[in-house]
Design a protein around this motif. Structure first.
Motif, PDB file in Angstrom:
ATOM      1  N   TYR A   1       1.059  -1.514   0.105  1.00 52.22           N
ATOM      2  CA  TYR A   1      -0.004  -0.395   0.282  1.00 52.22           C
ATOM      3  C   TYR A   1       0.924   1.260  -0.350  1.00 52.22           C
ATOM      4  CZ  TYR A   1      -3.510  -3.409   1.792  1.00 52.22           C
ATOM      5  OH  TYR A   1      -4.074  -4.475   1.932  1.00 52.22           O
ATOM      6  N   TRP A   2       0.552   2.145  -0.803  1.00 56.21           N
ATOM      7  CA  TRP A   2       0.879   3.401  -1.299  1.00 56.21           C
ATOM      8  C   TRP A   2       0.416   4.253   0.099  1.00 56.21           C
ATOM      9  CZ3 TRP A   2      -0.850   8.285  -2.669  1.00 56.21           C
ATOM     10  CH2 TRP A   2      -1.599   8.065  -3.954  1.00 56.21           C
ATOM     11  N   LYS A   3      -0.688   4.172   0.666  1.00 57.83           N
ATOM     12  CA  LYS A   3      -1.515   4.919   1.758  1.00 57.83           C
ATOM     13  C   LYS A   3      -2.400   4.248   1.841  1.00 57.83           C
ATOM     14  CE  LYS A   3      -5.269   7.260  -1.872  1.00 57.83           C
ATOM     15  NZ  LYS A   3      -5.679   8.392  -2.692  1.00 57.83           N
ATOM     16  N   CYS A   4      -3.112   4.639   3.201  1.00 54.58           N
ATOM     17  CA  CYS A   4      -4.317   3.753   3.584  1.00 54.58           C
ATOM     18  C   CYS A   4      -5.163   3.176   3.036  1.00 54.58           C
ATOM     19  CB  CYS A   4      -4.430   4.500   4.735  1.00 54.58           C
ATOM     20  SG  CYS A   4      -6.126   3.084   5.774  1.00 54.58           S
ATOM     21  N   PRO A   5      -5.381   2.009   2.015  1.00 55.85           N
ATOM     22  CA  PRO A   5      -6.950   1.939   1.898  1.00 55.85           C
ATOM     23  C   PRO A   5      -8.092   2.235   2.535  1.00 55.85           C
ATOM     24  CG  PRO A   5      -5.475  -0.315   2.959  1.00 55.85           C
ATOM     25  CD  PRO A   5      -4.999   1.141   3.069  1.00 55.85           C
ATOM     26  N   LYS A   6      -7.943   2.719   3.345  1.00 56.08           N
ATOM     27  CA  LYS A   6      -9.983   2.659   4.376  1.00 56.08           C
ATOM     28  C   LYS A   6      -9.978   4.208   4.738  1.00 56.08           C
ATOM     29  CE  LYS A   6     -10.606  -1.004   7.279  1.00 56.08           C
ATOM     30  NZ  LYS A   6     -10.906  -1.211   7.895  1.00 56.08           N
ATOM     31  N   CYS A   7      -8.578   5.356   4.256  1.00 61.64           N
ATOM     32  CA  CYS A   7      -9.066   7.014   4.489  1.00 61.64           C
ATOM     33  C   CYS A   7      -8.093   7.619   3.692  1.00 61.64           C
ATOM     34  CB  CYS A   7      -8.835   6.675   6.136  1.00 61.64           C
ATOM     35  SG  CYS A   7      -7.053   7.271   6.325  1.00 61.64           S
ATOM     36  N   GLY A   8      -7.049   7.117   2.783  1.00 63.44           N
ATOM     37  CA  GLY A   8      -6.231   7.723   2.462  1.00 63.44           C
ATOM     38  C   GLY A   8      -5.426   8.325   3.046  1.00 63.44           C
ATOM     39  N   SER A   9      -4.884   8.173   4.161  1.00 63.18           N
ATOM     40  CA  SER A   9      -3.911   9.086   4.604  1.00 63.18           C
ATOM     41  C   SER A   9      -1.978   7.784   4.917  1.00 63.18           C
ATOM     42  CB  SER A   9      -3.663   8.716   6.224  1.00 63.18           C
ATOM     43  OG  SER A   9      -5.377   9.369   6.754  1.00 63.18           O
ATOM     44  N   PRO A  10      -0.766   9.008   4.971  1.00 69.55           N
ATOM     45  CA  PRO A  10       0.117   7.857   5.356  1.00 69.55           C
ATOM     46  C   PRO A  10      -0.162   6.924   6.105  1.00 69.55           C
ATOM     47  CG  PRO A  10       0.144  10.417   5.245  1.00 69.55           C
ATOM     48  CD  PRO A  10      -0.612  10.185   5.521  1.00 69.55           C
ATOM     49  N   LEU A  11       0.862   5.821   5.310  1.00 67.03           N
ATOM     50  CA  LEU A  11       0.866   4.564   6.853  1.00 67.03           C
ATOM     51  C   LEU A  11       1.781   4.488   6.825  1.00 67.03           C
ATOM     52  CD1 LEU A  11      -0.979   1.945   4.356  1.00 67.03           C
ATOM     53  CD2 LEU A  11      -1.627   2.543   6.003  1.00 67.03           C
ATOM     54  N   VAL A  12       2.013   4.209   8.453  1.00 69.85           N
ATOM     55  CA  VAL A  12       3.229   3.574   8.619  1.00 69.85           C
ATOM     56  C   VAL A  12       3.480   2.032   8.752  1.00 69.85           C
ATOM     57  CG1 VAL A  12       3.324   5.258  10.111  1.00 69.85           C
ATOM     58  CG2 VAL A  12       2.772   3.872  11.524  1.00 69.85           C
ATOM     59  N   ILE A  13       4.640   1.525   8.938  1.00 70.85           N
ATOM     60  CA  ILE A  13       4.722  -0.168   8.973  1.00 70.85           C
ATOM     61  C   ILE A  13       5.845   0.156  10.328  1.00 70.85           C
ATOM     62  CG2 ILE A  13       6.262  -1.543   8.640  1.00 70.85           C
ATOM     63  CD1 ILE A  13       6.545  -0.588   5.842  1.00 70.85           C
TER      64      ILE A  13
ATOM     65  N   TYR B   1       6.390   4.914   3.701  1.00 71.77           N
ATOM     66  CA  TYR B   1       7.137   4.714   4.826  1.00 71.77           C
ATOM     67  C   TYR B   1       8.696   4.032   4.633  1.00 71.77           C
ATOM     68  CZ  TYR B   1       8.082   4.919   9.842  1.00 71.77           C
ATOM     69  OH  TYR B   1       8.029   5.323  11.001  1.00 71.77           O
ATOM     70  N   PHE B   2       9.108   3.121   3.037  1.00 69.35           N
ATOM     71  CA  PHE B   2       9.678   3.181   3.441  1.00 69.35           C
ATOM     72  C   PHE B   2      11.416   4.043   3.362  1.00 69.35           C
ATOM     73  CE2 PHE B   2       7.975  -0.057   1.153  1.00 69.35           C
ATOM     74  CZ  PHE B   2       8.080  -1.740   1.913  1.00 69.35           C
TER      75      PHE B   2
ATOM     76  N   SER C   1       9.786  16.603   1.163  1.00 68.97           N
ATOM     77  CA  SER C   1       8.373  15.847   1.394  1.00 68.97           C
ATOM     78  C   SER C   1       8.517  15.251   3.293  1.00 68.97           C
ATOM     79  CB  SER C   1       8.565  14.567   0.819  1.00 68.97           C
ATOM     80  OG  SER C   1      10.041  13.792   0.877  1.00 68.97           O
ATOM     81  N   GLY C   2       9.793  15.385   3.376  1.00 66.37           N
ATOM     82  CA  GLY C   2      10.638  15.636   5.411  1.00 66.37           C
ATOM     83  C   GLY C   2       9.980  13.773   5.355  1.00 66.37           C
ATOM     84  N   GLY C   3      11.235  13.010   4.601  1.00 65.09           N
ATOM     85  CA  GLY C   3      11.405  11.834   4.521  1.00 65.09           C
ATOM     86  C   GLY C   3      12.888  11.773   5.830  1.00 65.09           C
ATOM     87  N   LEU C   4      13.532  13.097   5.084  1.00 64.21           N
ATOM     88  CA  LEU C   4      14.764  12.864   5.930  1.00 64.21           C
ATOM     89  C   LEU C   4      14.984  12.970   7.772  1.00 64.21           C
ATOM     90  CD1 LEU C   4      18.224  12.667   6.136  1.00 64.21           C
ATOM     91  CD2 LEU C   4      18.163  15.035   5.683  1.00 64.21           C
ATOM     92  N   LEU C   5      13.540  14.850   7.559  1.00 58.02           N
ATOM     93  CA  LEU C   5      14.088  14.870   9.107  1.00 58.02           C
ATOM     94  C   LEU C   5      12.899  13.734  10.115  1.00 58.02           C
ATOM     95  CD1 LEU C   5      12.474  18.513  10.620  1.00 58.02           C
ATOM     96  CD2 LEU C   5      11.496  16.200  10.837  1.00 58.02           C
ATOM     97  N   LEU C   6      12.068  13.182   9.597  1.00 56.75           N
ATOM     98  CA  LEU C   6      11.015  12.037  10.323  1.00 56.75           C
ATOM     99  C   LEU C   6      11.914  10.616  10.693  1.00 56.75           C
ATOM    100  CD1 LEU C   6       7.358  12.117   8.706  1.00 56.75           C
ATOM    101  CD2 LEU C   6       7.823  12.795  10.458  1.00 56.75           C
TER     102      LEU C   6
END
Length: 360
Positions: A23-35, A192-193, A221-226
């Motif tokens: 999944y590249w985003k939540c299949p239910k609400c469309g928000s970003p996912l975490v692993i 999230y990768f 996009s914030g991946g580095l900071l996060l």
């Protein structure tokens, strides 16, 4: 046996065992996912990211030299600066950490084609790793992207789809992925990768030098900071350190969504197109970025072209051949030096200057 990793949506609570689907985003609400995982951080034998496989949902199928980048300490006007040389990764940027994880997962699930929208560091990273892993990359790029970058991407084997603008490319790639379910949509600004990949930077720094007092990082996009926040927070929560660095995000005056979200107002200033890698107007994980900065008692600082160029030249004078986006973080450090006396500050140098020779 309990599944070690799970897809999880912080907004709606969706959860599913990791490893069977993508999944590249939540299949239910469309928000970003975490692993998510409950595993403890441990250092294993091996090279690169595989050393942290205890907390990685997938390990790279092929080690190409990503990770284990040098950490160079320099004392500047009473500040101990820790430069992490991320531009020495295989494709010339920190993005290789996330790409190695994401594309390895694509291969494990049986995909043969990957698709994304980018004409910068991520595009080069995806093209290079696709070639090495036997995948076919299709990239949506703005028609105005420099011809030099287009030639590099074609040389690496990418199939290019030119859109009218950067915004149009992000729309076109989603439409393409819907009509081509056999293609793996990398979605690097959502993925999230790329957050987990960047977390390994924090792990490497901790192993070599401990935890810095501050982290100053460019934010697109914030991946580095996060990722840096996630990595150091993991170490703190597991009792391996007693402190969390204050995180300073850096954006340009031209595009400043984190600054607006954090402070409630847009700050006027000089144009900042020179640091084009952080010109992301709508980062999908904006709320997470703001939370990470606030939780660390950090801040966001804005820079313009003049500061970026001056910082860029100073870095080159020190022997660091980086791109202007890397210099944005150093420009913020230059401004903050009087407040950071006696402190250690991690500054990741994110991308290689060899890619932007025309700007020189």
């Amino acid at each position: 046996m309990e599944q070690a990793f799970h897809w999880f949506c912080r907004k709606c609570g969706f959860t599913e065992d990791f490893g069977r689907s993508y999944y590249w985003k939540c299949p239910k609400c469309g928000s970003p996912l975490v692993i998510s995982t409950g595993r403890r951080y441990e250092v294993s034998k091996g090279r690169g990211l595989a050393r942290y496989k205890s907390v990685l949902p997938v390990t790279p199928l092929k080690y190409m030299g990503e990770g284990e980048t040098p950490l160079v300490k320099v004392s500047e006007e009473g500040v101990e600066v820790w430069f992490k040389l991320e531009y020495l990764n295989p494709s010339g940027s920190f993005k290789d950490r996330g790409t190695s994880l994401s594309l390895s997962y694509a291969r494990k699930l049986g995909y043969t084609t990957v698709v994304d929208d980018s004409s910068g560091n991520t595009a080069i990273s995806i093209s290079l790793y696709s070639r090495a892993l036997g995948l076919k990359p299709a990239l949506f790029i703005p028609r105005t992207a420099p011809e030099g970058k287009k030639r590099i991407l074609r040389f690496l084997g990418a199939e290019l789809h030119e859109s009218e603008s950067r915004g149009a490319a992000s729309v076109d790639v989603v439409e393409y992925s819907r009509s081509h379910p056999e293609a793996y949509y990398v979605a690097h600004t959502w993925s999230y990768f790329y957050v987990i990949g960047a977390a390994t930077i924090a792990f490497e720094v901790f192993e070599e030098a401990g935890v810095p007092d501050y982290v100053i990082a460019p934010v697109g996009s914030g991946g580095l900071l996060l990722g840096l926040a996630h990595g150091f927070k993991t170490l703190l929560e597991q009792g391996l350190t007693t402190k969390m660095p204050r995180i300073i995000g850096v954006q340009g005056y031209s595009v400043q969504p984190v600054n607006v979200a954090l402070k409630g107002v847009e700050t006027p200033g000089e144009e900042s197109w020179l640091a084009d890698g952080i010109m992301v107007p709508n980062p999908p994980r904006l709320a997470e970025i703001v939370d990470a900065i606030r939780e660390s008692q950090g801040d966001v600082h804005l820079v313009g072209n003049t500061e970026v160029r001056e910082a860029w030249l100073k870095l080159v004078d020190q022997g660091f051949l980086v791109e202007p986006t890397s210099a944005a973080a150093y420009a913020a450090l230059e401004r903050l030096k009087t407040r950071l006396q006696g402190k250690s500050v991690l500054v990741p140098l994110t991308g290689s200057g060899l890619k932007i020779i025309p700007l020189m």
